[in-house]
Design a protein around this motif. Sequence first.
Motif, mmCIF file in Angstrom:
data_model
loop_
_atom_site.group_PDB
_atom_site.id
_atom_site.type_symbol
_atom_site.label_atom_id
_atom_site.label_comp_id
_atom_site.label_asym_id
_atom_site.label_seq_id
_atom_site.Cartn_x
_atom_site.Cartn_y
_atom_site.Cartn_z
ATOM 1 N N MET A 155 0.835 -1.208 0.000
ATOM 2 C CA MET A 155 0.000 0.000 0.000
ATOM 3 C C MET A 155 0.868 1.255 0.000
ATOM 4 O O MET A 155 0.586 2.230 -0.716
ATOM 5 C CB MET A 155 -0.922 -0.002 1.211
ATOM 6 C CG MET A 155 -1.985 -1.085 1.185
ATOM 7 S SD MET A 155 -3.160 -0.912 -0.177
ATOM 8 C CE MET A 155 -4.115 0.502 0.391
ATOM 9 N N GLY A 171 0.246 0.477 -3.878
ATOM 10 C CA GLY A 171 -1.205 0.322 -3.774
ATOM 11 C C GLY A 171 -1.979 1.613 -3.845
ATOM 12 O O GLY A 171 -2.972 1.723 -4.585
ATOM 13 N N THR A 172 -1.548 2.609 -3.108
ATOM 14 C CA THR A 172 -2.265 3.885 -3.085
ATOM 15 C C THR A 172 -1.886 4.765 -4.268
ATOM 16 O O THR A 172 -2.752 5.293 -4.969
ATOM 17 C CB THR A 172 -1.973 4.635 -1.767
ATOM 18 O OG1 THR A 172 -2.387 3.820 -0.666
ATOM 19 C CG2 THR A 172 -2.718 5.958 -1.728
ATOM 20 N N LEU A 229 -5.798 2.402 -4.247
ATOM 21 C CA LEU A 229 -6.461 1.606 -3.220
ATOM 22 C C LEU A 229 -6.486 2.335 -1.883
ATOM 23 O O LEU A 229 -5.585 3.113 -1.560
ATOM 24 C CB LEU A 229 -5.752 0.260 -3.052
ATOM 25 C CG LEU A 229 -5.773 -0.680 -4.266
ATOM 26 C CD1 LEU A 229 -4.912 -1.913 -3.993
ATOM 27 C CD2 LEU A 229 -7.196 -1.094 -4.596
ATOM 28 N N VAL A 288 -10.179 -4.852 1.709
ATOM 29 C CA VAL A 288 -9.005 -4.828 0.824
ATOM 30 C C VAL A 288 -7.865 -5.629 1.444
ATOM 31 O O VAL A 288 -7.181 -6.406 0.761
ATOM 32 C CB VAL A 288 -8.561 -3.369 0.556
ATOM 33 C CG1 VAL A 288 -7.231 -3.341 -0.188
ATOM 34 C CG2 VAL A 288 -9.620 -2.631 -0.245
#
Length: 520
Positions: free
Chosen positions: A135, A139-140, A145, A151
């Motif tokens: 993340m 991911g972000t 996300l 998740v």
Amino acid sequence: MSDYTELDKKQDVHILHSMGYAQELERRMSSFSNFAVSFSIICILSGGINSLAQATSGAGGAAIGIGWPVGCFISLVFAVAMAQISSAYPTAGGLYHWGSILGNRFTGWLTAWFNLLGLVTVLGAINVGTYYFFMGSFGTSYFGLTDTTLVRIVFLVIITGAQALVNHMGIGLTAKLTDFSGYLIFATSIALAAVCLIAAPSYEISRLFTFANYSGEAGGNVWPSTSGAWVFLVGLLLPIYTITGYDASAHTSEETVKAAESVPRGMVASVLWSALFGYIMLCAFVLMLPNMDDAAKQGWNVFFWAMDSQVNPIVKDILYLAILVSQWLCGLATVTSVSRMIFAFSRDGGLPASKALSKVSPQYRTPVAAIWTGSILSVLFVWFTSLDFMKIGDTPVYTIVVSCTVIFLFFSFAIPITLGLFAWGTSKWDKMGPWNLGEGAFKLFAVLTIIAMVLIFILGIQPPNGAALYVTVGFLLLTAIVWFGFESRRFKGPPIGADVAKRQAEIAAAEAAVGESGER
């Protein structure tokens, strides 16, 4: 493994038969592979990065420059003592077997449960760490996300399922990947260190030996406000928690060639090389930090903050990808370790549904049910303890249990070592393996282990992990109730003495079922 002769194979199988077990698993792991499986679980690119704030938001640079070697030595003490025992008893689920043969049925059973619960929960924690690294890295920023329970659990199901599938397909494939992992960790840690040194604004070596106190708000509340001496001591948890998992070398004994020699070497070497490369990597990272005070304020985000501010974006993403792959392979090796523990405990009837859990696939020569059971339990553990109502006060149950995980693992290390201290030279342990420290050296390391265990327990139950004390005491009370109420009458433990001879027909049948020729 061209140097592995038919005589060597017969010797490995003979040792296994002498302990009352069949050669159901397949010996496909070289000495390097045995080292690599432990080195992969230790994975300085996982714990060393994901838990870095314990140092940078604690005692500062000195937590790495001085604290890392001290904490690594504590882990080495356990590894050396365990290596001595593993050379004499090279069997899957080694800790459980050692606890039984050097003590009694109860100490073996207790060791097994400490180790098993530690391994299942640490598998969950490793993969959660991989999730948060994903993340923070991709991911972000790349996939948009957002961190939610759904998740997180979907991510864990995917990566844990993939790890279980690889393990299912045989130790040959798993060993190839963990061998690759060993080289990848070496290369990535050196590359990361080089990038950090190139990006460093200056080489302020003194900061590695400068004590600070960033507890409380100054360190993003990673540690509650406390004294400088105490924050240095709790910072030792970074290397201690990172340099663990080397019991994997013992768990894969029955799949390793020349196990009585390879297993102890793999165990000790994995700790030494992890300590060295981890020290180089983390010292370089500390030197790269623009300012120690600003770094401490970042708390758990310190690694991404520093990389974002100091490193070229393309270089950074390449390193992130290599680290992410290493962390997935760390989880892969942990599935191997936990499944062998489940398999070994089950073949002696230590778990519910033991008959199914101890079954080995004739096609893949792996304990398939044990692999998937351990993997599923780790995901269920993360899911259940992540639910909103699963809190004690303001602290999530997941955080509390993870803080107990390494305490449980080190207890499972300390029990057989302590028993070995008193069993050396008695009828319980009158024959040593080829890797032999000698009585004096082993007993020294055993005493140091006991001292280290007390220290780890004291540090592990400090705020913000105070509830870990009650969880550990509660677990001990529960095991006492279960043992004296039920298991003391049912559980027989591993075969010892005359029971070994009685198992020879079962051993032959088990080996024939998987196509193993055994000693014959």
